[in-house]
Design a protein around this motif. Structure first.
Motif, PDB file in Angstrom:
ATOM      1  N   GLU A  10     -39.525  69.653  30.570  1.00  0.00           N
ATOM      2  CA  GLU A  10     -40.549  70.101  30.165  1.00  0.00           C
ATOM      3  C   GLU A  10     -41.584  69.148  30.137  1.00  0.00           C
ATOM      4  O   GLU A  10     -42.979  69.439  30.483  1.00  0.00           O
ATOM      5  N   LEU A  11     -41.298  67.768  29.845  1.00  0.00           N
ATOM      6  CA  LEU A  11     -42.175  66.691  29.793  1.00  0.00           C
ATOM      7  C   LEU A  11     -42.355  66.535  31.140  1.00  0.00           C
ATOM      8  O   LEU A  11     -43.638  65.969  31.505  1.00  0.00           O
ATOM      9  N   ARG A  12     -41.554  66.602  32.144  1.00  0.00           N
ATOM     10  CA  ARG A  12     -41.896  66.242  33.601  1.00  0.00           C
ATOM     11  C   ARG A  12     -43.087  67.340  33.808  1.00  0.00           C
ATOM     12  O   ARG A  12     -44.059  66.993  34.644  1.00  0.00           O
ATOM     13  N   SER A  13     -42.768  68.488  33.531  1.00  0.00           N
ATOM     14  CA  SER A  13     -43.725  69.788  34.116  1.00  0.00           C
ATOM     15  C   SER A  13     -45.177  69.334  33.572  1.00  0.00           C
ATOM     16  O   SER A  13     -46.138  69.396  34.156  1.00  0.00           O
ATOM     17  N   TYR A  62     -43.700  56.914  27.011  1.00  0.00           N
ATOM     18  CA  TYR A  62     -43.862  56.106  28.318  1.00  0.00           C
ATOM     19  C   TYR A  62     -43.334  56.848  29.308  1.00  0.00           C
ATOM     20  O   TYR A  62     -42.076  57.085  29.326  1.00  0.00           O
ATOM     21  N   SER A  63     -44.017  57.291  30.639  1.00  0.00           N
ATOM     22  CA  SER A  63     -43.355  57.462  31.695  1.00  0.00           C
ATOM     23  C   SER A  63     -43.356  56.774  32.666  1.00  0.00           C
ATOM     24  O   SER A  63     -44.288  55.827  33.001  1.00  0.00           O
ATOM     25  N   TYR A  64     -41.920  56.514  33.473  1.00  0.00           N
ATOM     26  CA  TYR A  64     -41.800  55.622  34.601  1.00  0.00           C
ATOM     27  C   TYR A  64     -41.080  56.392  35.410  1.00  0.00           C
ATOM     28  O   TYR A  64     -39.970  56.788  35.347  1.00  0.00           O
ATOM     29  N   GLN A  65     -41.779  56.393  36.855  1.00  0.00           N
ATOM     30  CA  GLN A  65     -41.007  57.237  37.894  1.00  0.00           C
ATOM     31  C   GLN A  65     -40.826  58.705  37.140  1.00  0.00           C
ATOM     32  O   GLN A  65     -41.757  59.302  36.915  1.00  0.00           O
ATOM     33  N   SER A  66     -39.513  58.841  37.031  1.00  0.00           N
ATOM     34  CA  SER A  66     -39.043  60.178  36.767  1.00  0.00           C
ATOM     35  C   SER A  66     -38.530  60.073  35.071  1.00  0.00           C
ATOM     36  O   SER A  66     -37.939  60.983  34.796  1.00  0.00           O
ATOM     37  N   TYR A  67     -38.738  58.934  34.663  1.00  0.00           N
ATOM     38  CA  TYR A  67     -37.951  58.700  33.462  1.00  0.00           C
ATOM     39  C   TYR A  67     -38.951  58.724  32.301  1.00  0.00           C
ATOM     40  O   TYR A  67     -40.476  58.498  32.470  1.00  0.00           O
ATOM     41  N   PHE A  68     -38.613  59.170  30.962  1.00  0.00           N
ATOM     42  CA  PHE A  68     -39.496  59.158  29.692  1.00  0.00           C
ATOM     43  C   PHE A  68     -38.757  58.439  28.606  1.00  0.00           C
ATOM     44  O   PHE A  68     -37.742  58.505  28.503  1.00  0.00           O
ATOM     45  N   PHE A  69     -39.698  57.772  28.025  1.00  0.00           N
ATOM     46  CA  PHE A  69     -39.082  56.764  26.986  1.00  0.00           C
ATOM     47  C   PHE A  69     -40.165  57.183  25.721  1.00  0.00           C
ATOM     48  O   PHE A  69     -41.485  56.846  25.670  1.00  0.00           O
ATOM     49  N   ILE A  70     -39.287  57.435  24.665  1.00  0.00           N
ATOM     50  CA  ILE A  70     -39.984  57.627  23.162  1.00  0.00           C
ATOM     51  C   ILE A  70     -40.250  56.325  22.847  1.00  0.00           C
ATOM     52  O   ILE A  70     -39.218  55.529  22.454  1.00  0.00           O
ATOM     53  N   THR A  71     -41.416  55.962  22.054  1.00  0.00           N
ATOM     54  CA  THR A  71     -41.737  54.806  21.204  1.00  0.00           C
ATOM     55  C   THR A  71     -42.558  55.083  20.191  1.00  0.00           C
ATOM     56  O   THR A  71     -43.080  56.340  20.103  1.00  0.00           O
ATOM     57  N   ASP A  72     -42.980  54.017  19.468  1.00  0.00           N
ATOM     58  CA  ASP A  72     -43.984  54.159  18.407  1.00  0.00           C
ATOM     59  C   ASP A  72     -45.611  54.110  18.832  1.00  0.00           C
ATOM     60  O   ASP A  72     -45.576  53.406  19.977  1.00  0.00           O
ATOM     61  N   TYR A  73     -46.315  54.711  18.171  1.00  0.00           N
ATOM     62  CA  TYR A  73     -47.714  54.403  18.507  1.00  0.00           C
ATOM     63  C   TYR A  73     -48.039  52.872  17.756  1.00  0.00           C
ATOM     64  O   TYR A  73     -46.868  52.606  16.772  1.00  0.00           O
ATOM     65  N   LYS A  74     -48.830  52.447  17.987  1.00  0.00           N
ATOM     66  CA  LYS A  74     -48.961  50.990  17.173  1.00  0.00           C
ATOM     67  C   LYS A  74     -49.240  51.229  15.744  1.00  0.00           C
ATOM     68  O   LYS A  74     -49.916  51.882  15.176  1.00  0.00           O
ATOM     69  N   THR A  75     -48.421  50.382  15.059  1.00  0.00           N
ATOM     70  CA  THR A  75     -48.308  50.497  13.508  1.00  0.00           C
ATOM     71  C   THR A  75     -48.223  49.004  12.835  1.00  0.00           C
ATOM     72  O   THR A  75     -48.190  47.959  13.833  1.00  0.00           O
ATOM     73  N   VAL A  81     -41.266  49.778  17.367  1.00  0.00           N
ATOM     74  CA  VAL A  81     -40.772  49.944  18.741  1.00  0.00           C
ATOM     75  C   VAL A  81     -41.784  50.224  19.692  1.00  0.00           C
ATOM     76  O   VAL A  81     -42.500  51.019  19.756  1.00  0.00           O
ATOM     77  N   PHE A  82     -42.087  49.121  20.446  1.00  0.00           N
ATOM     78  CA  PHE A  82     -43.384  49.022  21.382  1.00  0.00           C
ATOM     79  C   PHE A  82     -43.009  49.792  22.622  1.00  0.00           C
ATOM     80  O   PHE A  82     -41.863  50.058  23.276  1.00  0.00           O
ATOM     81  N   SER A  83     -44.335  50.563  23.264  1.00  0.00           N
ATOM     82  CA  SER A  83     -44.121  51.062  24.420  1.00  0.00           C
ATOM     83  C   SER A  83     -44.215  50.086  25.637  1.00  0.00           C
ATOM     84  O   SER A  83     -44.961  49.260  25.477  1.00  0.00           O
ATOM     85  N   PRO A  84     -43.671  50.173  26.765  1.00  0.00           N
ATOM     86  CA  PRO A  84     -43.731  49.059  27.836  1.00  0.00           C
ATOM     87  C   PRO A  84     -45.102  49.077  28.142  1.00  0.00           C
ATOM     88  O   PRO A  84     -45.919  50.034  27.969  1.00  0.00           O
ATOM     89  N   TYR A  85     -45.320  47.958  28.785  1.00  0.00           N
ATOM     90  CA  TYR A  85     -46.930  47.769  29.539  1.00  0.00           C
ATOM     91  C   TYR A  85     -46.599  48.165  30.882  1.00  0.00           C
ATOM     92  O   TYR A  85     -45.680  47.531  31.346  1.00  0.00           O
ATOM     93  N   ASP A  86     -47.720  48.709  31.615  1.00  0.00           N
ATOM     94  CA  ASP A  86     -47.468  49.074  32.672  1.00  0.00           C
ATOM     95  C   ASP A  86     -47.318  47.962  33.559  1.00  0.00           C
ATOM     96  O   ASP A  86     -46.582  47.842  34.877  1.00  0.00           O
ATOM     97  N   GLY A 114     -35.160  51.093  25.512  1.00  0.00           N
ATOM     98  CA  GLY A 114     -33.968  51.433  26.506  1.00  0.00           C
ATOM     99  C   GLY A 114     -34.232  51.411  27.913  1.00  0.00           C
ATOM    100  O   GLY A 114     -33.610  51.763  28.800  1.00  0.00           O
ATOM    101  N   LEU A 115     -35.432  50.889  28.306  1.00  0.00           N
ATOM    102  CA  LEU A 115     -35.940  51.229  29.506  1.00  0.00           C
ATOM    103  C   LEU A 115     -35.231  50.503  30.948  1.00  0.00           C
ATOM    104  O   LEU A 115     -34.561  51.107  31.578  1.00  0.00           O
TER     105      LEU A 115
END
Length: 280
Positions: A10-13, A62-75, A81-86, A114-115
Motif C-alpha cells: 500500500e505504501l508503494r502504491s 523515508y523511502s529508498y528504492q523499494s524500501y520504507f523506513f518508519i522514523t520520528d518527525y523532528k522532536t 529516531v532520525f530519518s535518513p538524509y537523502d 535499520g536502513l
C-alpha cells in the motif's frame, strides 16, 4: 506477516501514484485526503490520524528504492529516531554495500531505523544491528518486518562495549555513530547526536577498540561527518598521528570537501604503517 507485506504494498502504491501526497504526509507532516483503500493498512498500524475528515501522519516514512523506513518527525526528545538524509544515503549506501555478498556475517553498530541492516540483509547477509537507543531498536524491528528481511536480520539494544567481544565473529562491521558534539550546557546527552569532543571522539574510540578485535579477514567500514572546522579536518590532515599504533591499514576517503569523510579499515598486518588519505 501478511499484514506487513500488505502495508508495504500500500505504501508503494501510494508513493508511486501520489508522490506529492506521500511527501505531504510522510516528509512534511501536513494533512491531506486519501481514499479508503490507501488508508486501511496505514490506519491499522497507527501510521495515520484522522483530523476533520483528513489524515495526518503519525510518523515520518523515508523511502529508498523499494524500501520504507518508519522514523520520528523532528522532536525534542532525547531518544529521537532520525530519518535518513537523502544526500547521506546516496553516498553511504554504495560505500557500505558494494562488497556485500550472500552468507557474509555483518554487524552494524548504530543501526538507527535499520536502513543499512536492511540493505545488507537484502543481499543475503546474516546481519545483526545494534543501537544504544531502545526506541531505535523498536523502529528497526518494525522496518525489518516491513521490508521482509527478517529471515536474515535481527536487531537488539546494546552499546559498543557490549558488542566488542562479538566483533571477531563477523566478516564486516559497519559503524554509523553520532558525529555531533553536544553543547556544554546540555544537562542530558542526546543518544542520537553525542559524538563526544569535537564530534569525532566517539568515532576514534570505536575505531581503536573495534579494529584491534577484527579477525584476520574482516574489515570495519565507518561513515563520519566532517563539519569543516579545524578539529575535524585535523584527522584527515594528520592520519598518521591518530592511527600509527593501530595494527591495520587505514584508508580515509574525503568526499565533498569539508562535509563527508569515509573510513575503510582493513585488518591486513603490516611491518610499517601503510595509511593513506584520498581527497576527492
Amino acid at each position: 506477516m501478511n499484514d506487513y507485506k500488505q502495508l508495504h504494498d500500500e505504501l508503494r502504491s501510494f508513493h508511486d501514484l501520489y508522490p506529492e501526497e506521500f511527501s505531504l504526509l510522510y516528509r512534511n507532516n501536513q494533512t491531506c485526503t486519501l481514499n479508503e483503500r490507501l488508508m486501511k493498512y496505514q490506519l491499522k498500524f497507527n501510521l495515520l490520524e484522522i483530523i476533520n475528515r483528513q489524515v495526518k501522519s503519525s510518523y515520518r516514512i523515508y523511502s529508498y528504492q523499494s524500501y520504507f523506513f518508519i522514523t520520528d518527525y523532528k522532536t525534542n526528545s532525547l531518544d529521537q529516531v532520525f530519518s535518513p538524509y537523502d544526500e547521506e544515503v546516496n553516498i553511504c549506501a554504495p560505500f557500505y554495500t558494494n562488497e556485500l555478498f550472500k552468507n557474509q556475517r555483518v554487524l552494524e553498530i548504530g543501526t538507527g531505523c535499520g536502513l543499512y541492516t536492511t540493505l545488507a540483509a537484502e543481499k543475503g547477509c546474516t546481519v545483526t544491528g545494534v543501537d544504544i537507543n531502545p526506541k531505535a531498536v523498536e523502529y528497526a524491528k518494525f522496518n525489518i518486518l516491513l521490508n521482509n528481511v527478517q529471515q536474515y536480520a535481527k536487531v537488539m539494544a546494546a552499546d559498543i562495549e557490549l558488542m566488542l567481544p562479538l566483533v571477531p565473529e563477523y566478516d564486516l562491521v559497519i559503524a554509523s555513530l553520532p558525529y555531533m558534539p553536544n553543547p556544554p550546557t546540555l544537562s542530558e546527552k542526546k543518544t542520537y547526536s553525542d559524538g563526544g569532543e569535537y564530534g569525532w571522539k566517539l568515532s576514534l574510540q570505536a575505531i581503536s577498540q573495534i579494529s584491534k578485535r577484527l579477525n584476520s579477514r574482516a574489515r570495519l567500514k565507518m561513515y563520519t561527518m566532517n563539519l569543516g572546522n579545524k578539529h575535524t579536518s585535523y584527522i584527515e590532515l594528520n592520519p598518521y598521528f591518530f592511527f600509527n599504533d593501530f595494527p591495520v591499514s587505514v584508508t580515509l576517503t574525503k568526499i565533498c570537501a569539508n562535509m563527508h569523510t569515509f573510513s575503510d579499515w582493513y585488518t591486513h598486518k603490516f611491518s610499517n604503517n601503510n595509511n593513506q588519505t584520498v581527497i576527492l
